[in-house]
Structure formats: C-alpha cells, structure tokens
Motif scaffolding. Sequence first.
Motif, PDB file in Angstrom:
ATOM      1  N   THR A  86     -27.978  11.426  -8.394  1.00 34.89           N
ATOM      2  CA  THR A  86     -27.636  11.714  -9.884  1.00 34.89           C
ATOM      3  C   THR A  86     -28.129   9.713 -10.210  1.00 34.89           C
ATOM      4  N   PRO A  95     -33.438  19.522 -13.524  1.00 36.53           N
ATOM      5  CA  PRO A  95     -33.056  18.360 -13.423  1.00 36.53           C
ATOM      6  C   PRO A  95     -31.876  18.229 -15.282  1.00 36.53           C
ATOM      7  N   VAL A 121     -31.097  10.282 -15.273  1.00 35.32           N
ATOM      8  CA  VAL A 121     -31.009  11.490 -14.717  1.00 35.32           C
ATOM      9  C   VAL A 121     -30.456  12.184 -13.711  1.00 35.32           C
ATOM     10  N   GLN A 128     -30.007  15.703 -10.158  1.00 30.33           N
ATOM     11  CA  GLN A 128     -30.350  17.020  -9.824  1.00 30.33           C
ATOM     12  C   GLN A 128     -29.729  17.274  -8.471  1.00 30.33           C
TER      13      GLN A 128
END
Length: 66
Positions: free
Chosen positions: A22, A47, A58, A60
């Motif tokens: 993150t 994501p 973000v 992922q």
Amino acid sequence: MTDAGRTPGPPPDGLPVYRVLTGPDDATFCHRVSEALGLGYRLHEGPAVTFDGERVVVAQAVVWPG
C-alpha cells in the motif's frame, strides 16, 4: 524464474506468501510492486485505489506461486 513444472520454494528473506503493498500512487509504490514481481511474486487481482482527501492511495496484493 523457476523451471517449468517445478514448484518454487518459499518466498525469499522470510517474506510471507501473501502480501498487500500500500502507499501513495507514486513512483516509489510502483517500484515496490515491480520489486515484488522481480522476486517472483504474482499479482493477485487488480489494485484497489482510493482518495484520502489529499492524495490517491493504492493497494496491490501479491502472492507467491506454489
């Protein structure tokens, strides 16, 4: 890379099999994801992206194959 048909060993450096990376949507975050892929992790889905009022953040997920 592993040979076709071979199951890779555990993740390197004691890292977990499942990781969620993150951070702000910037070059540093992209490099972290690229580093995980370079180690052999695979992306898990796409994501997640949100806005915290100041910046885009973000997340992922990556998984170790096996």
